[in-house]
Scaffold this motif. Structure first.
Motif, PDB file in Angstrom:
ATOM      1  N   GLY A  38       0.820  -1.217   0.000  1.00 43.47           N
ATOM      2  CA  GLY A  38       0.000   0.000   0.000  1.00 43.47           C
ATOM      3  C   GLY A  38       0.850   1.261   0.000  1.00 43.47           C
ATOM      4  O   GLY A  38       0.329   2.374  -0.151  1.00 43.47           O
ATOM      5  N   MET A  39       2.177   1.103   0.174  1.00 40.87           N
ATOM      6  CA  MET A  39       3.073   2.271   0.215  1.00 40.87           C
ATOM      7  C   MET A  39       3.169   2.915  -1.164  1.00 40.87           C
ATOM      8  O   MET A  39       3.282   2.221  -2.167  1.00 40.87           O
ATOM      9  CB  MET A  39       4.483   1.846   0.649  1.00 40.87           C
ATOM     10  N   LYS A  40       3.149   4.235  -1.161  1.00 40.64           N
ATOM     11  CA  LYS A  40       3.201   4.947  -2.442  1.00 40.64           C
ATOM     12  C   LYS A  40       4.534   5.668  -2.675  1.00 40.64           C
ATOM     13  O   LYS A  40       4.889   5.981  -3.789  1.00 40.64           O
ATOM     14  CB  LYS A  40       2.072   5.985  -2.504  1.00 40.64           C
ATOM     15  N   SER A  41       5.265   5.968  -1.575  1.00 42.47           N
ATOM     16  CA  SER A  41       6.527   6.689  -1.741  1.00 42.47           C
ATOM     17  C   SER A  41       7.402   6.475  -0.516  1.00 42.47           C
ATOM     18  O   SER A  41       6.924   6.030   0.531  1.00 42.47           O
ATOM     19  CB  SER A  41       6.265   8.189  -1.887  1.00 42.47           C
ATOM     20  N   VAL A 171      17.706   3.622  -5.089  1.00 44.84           N
ATOM     21  CA  VAL A 171      17.783   4.870  -5.870  1.00 44.84           C
ATOM     22  C   VAL A 171      16.445   5.118  -6.560  1.00 44.84           C
ATOM     23  O   VAL A 171      15.916   6.233  -6.543  1.00 44.84           O
ATOM     24  CB  VAL A 171      18.922   4.796  -6.923  1.00 44.84           C
ATOM     25  N   GLN A 172      15.898   4.055  -7.139  1.00 47.38           N
ATOM     26  CA  GLN A 172      14.610   4.160  -7.837  1.00 47.38           C
ATOM     27  C   GLN A 172      13.504   4.640  -6.890  1.00 47.38           C
ATOM     28  O   GLN A 172      12.737   5.546  -7.210  1.00 47.38           O
ATOM     29  CB  GLN A 172      14.246   2.779  -8.397  1.00 47.38           C
ATOM     30  N   THR A 177      10.130   9.588  -5.225  1.00 46.26           N
ATOM     31  CA  THR A 177       9.637  10.551  -4.233  1.00 46.26           C
ATOM     32  C   THR A 177      10.176  11.952  -4.492  1.00 46.26           C
ATOM     33  O   THR A 177       9.464  12.941  -4.410  1.00 46.26           O
ATOM     34  CB  THR A 177      10.080  10.110  -2.815  1.00 46.26           C
ATOM     35  N   ASN A 178      11.474  12.010  -4.799  1.00 45.35           N
ATOM     36  CA  ASN A 178      12.128  13.319  -4.931  1.00 45.35           C
ATOM     37  C   ASN A 178      12.509  13.609  -6.376  1.00 45.35           C
ATOM     38  O   ASN A 178      13.617  14.023  -6.654  1.00 45.35           O
ATOM     39  CB  ASN A 178      13.409  13.360  -4.070  1.00 45.35           C
ATOM     40  N   SER A 179      11.618  13.345  -7.288  1.00 49.95           N
ATOM     41  CA  SER A 179      11.953  13.534  -8.700  1.00 49.95           C
ATOM     42  C   SER A 179      12.385  14.976  -8.956  1.00 49.95           C
ATOM     43  O   SER A 179      11.750  15.920  -8.511  1.00 49.95           O
ATOM     44  CB  SER A 179      10.750  13.185  -9.582  1.00 49.95           C
ATOM     45  N   GLY A 180      13.507  15.075  -9.630  1.00 47.33           N
ATOM     46  CA  GLY A 180      13.986  16.416  -9.977  1.00 47.33           C
ATOM     47  C   GLY A 180      14.933  17.010  -8.951  1.00 47.33           C
ATOM     48  O   GLY A 180      15.609  17.986  -9.236  1.00 47.33           O
ATOM     49  N   SER A 184      18.765  13.719  -4.532  1.00 39.35           N
ATOM     50  CA  SER A 184      18.059  12.466  -4.230  1.00 39.35           C
ATOM     51  C   SER A 184      18.954  11.233  -4.383  1.00 39.35           C
ATOM     52  O   SER A 184      18.838  10.283  -3.619  1.00 39.35           O
ATOM     53  CB  SER A 184      16.803  12.327  -5.092  1.00 39.35           C
ATOM     54  N   GLY A 185      19.856  11.242  -5.358  1.00 42.38           N
ATOM     55  CA  GLY A 185      20.781  10.113  -5.551  1.00 42.38           C
ATOM     56  C   GLY A 185      21.684   9.933  -4.349  1.00 42.38           C
ATOM     57  O   GLY A 185      21.909   8.809  -3.886  1.00 42.38           O
ATOM     58  N   ARG A 186      22.173  11.042  -3.805  1.00 43.17           N
ATOM     59  CA  ARG A 186      23.053  10.989  -2.627  1.00 43.17           C
ATOM     60  C   ARG A 186      22.283  10.479  -1.412  1.00 43.17           C
ATOM     61  O   ARG A 186      22.792   9.701  -0.626  1.00 43.17           O
ATOM     62  CB  ARG A 186      23.637  12.375  -2.311  1.00 43.17           C
TER      63      ARG A 186
END
Length: 229
Positions: A38-41, A171-172, A177-180, A184-186
């Protein structure tokens, strides 16, 4: 002689469970992953931290009850009594494997955060109504929901449903969640490194729950229940 004959192909390309218990954990998680989550992010997992934290800290009463000599750790004999009281039926070998898996410091004594991981693994591996009923009787009705949330969170991270989380999957999950966001990669790498205790590039459910106790600060509690500042 050539390679090992009859060795099973690992579902995670080159990664093999080291123990029977680890293999069972992976299988159990694969079954759960097939049911979906049920988790979305990743943020939805973080938002649940306070509730999970509160519920897990209530396990202190169980821990103290089975720490018979009150030395702040649970030894193998005390664990045996714990399983008997909770009506959890494990073989001698399974109990020993569980103890070894959760005694991270290998000092023959499980601290509170290690005991929480053990309870969570028991929940994952044993779908036993009698054991669950015993837990509920101990005044921890939210424990099942809390463990379910942790399983759900792991399933969300395990994109390819193989029972383990890889660096790529972490990473995916965080990128979704933090697109852009350039950081976020770090963030994903840092979170992954915190989880991958044995540095083998794969995170099992056990490692995930251990990391969780650190994220919410449960491993910073000393024997008297006071937080270490």
């Amino acid at each position: 002689m050539g390679g090992v004959v009859g060795k099973e192909e690992s579902p995670t390309k080159g990664w093999m469970p080291e123990t029977k218990l680890e293999a069972k954990m992976v299988e159990a998680m694969q079954r759960r992953a097939s049911e979906g989550t049920g988790m979305k992010s990743f943020n939805s997992i973080i938002l649940k931290f306070p509730k999970i934290d509160e519920s897990l800290r209530k396990c202190k009463t169980i821990f103290e009850q089975f720490d018979e000599n009150s030395n702040g750790t649970i030894d193998p004999e005390e664990l045996k009594h714990c399983f008997q009281k909770l009506e959890i039926s494990f073989t001698e070998e399974e109990s020993s494997d569980l103890f070894e898996a959760c005694d991270i410091n290998e000092n023959m004594g499980m601290k509170f955060n290690e005991f929480i991981v053990l309870l969570c693994l028991v929940y994952l591996l044993k779908e036993d109504p009698a054991a669950l009923h015993a837990k509920l009787q101990m005044g921890l009705p939210n424990l099942e929901a809390t463990f379910e949330t942790l399983v759900d969170a792991f399933v969300f991270l395990d994109k390819n449903k193989d029972g383990c989380v890889s660096k790529h999957e972490m990473v995916q999950a965080i990128n979704e969640t933090n697109s852009g966001e350039r950081s976020s990669g770090r963030i994903a790498m840092k979170r992954f490194e915190e989880m991958d205790w044995d540095k083998n590039g794969m995170v099992t459910f056990k490692e995930f729950v251990f990391a969780f106790t650190r994220w919410v600060g449960i491993d910073d509690i000393d024997e008297d229940g006071e937080e270490i500042v």
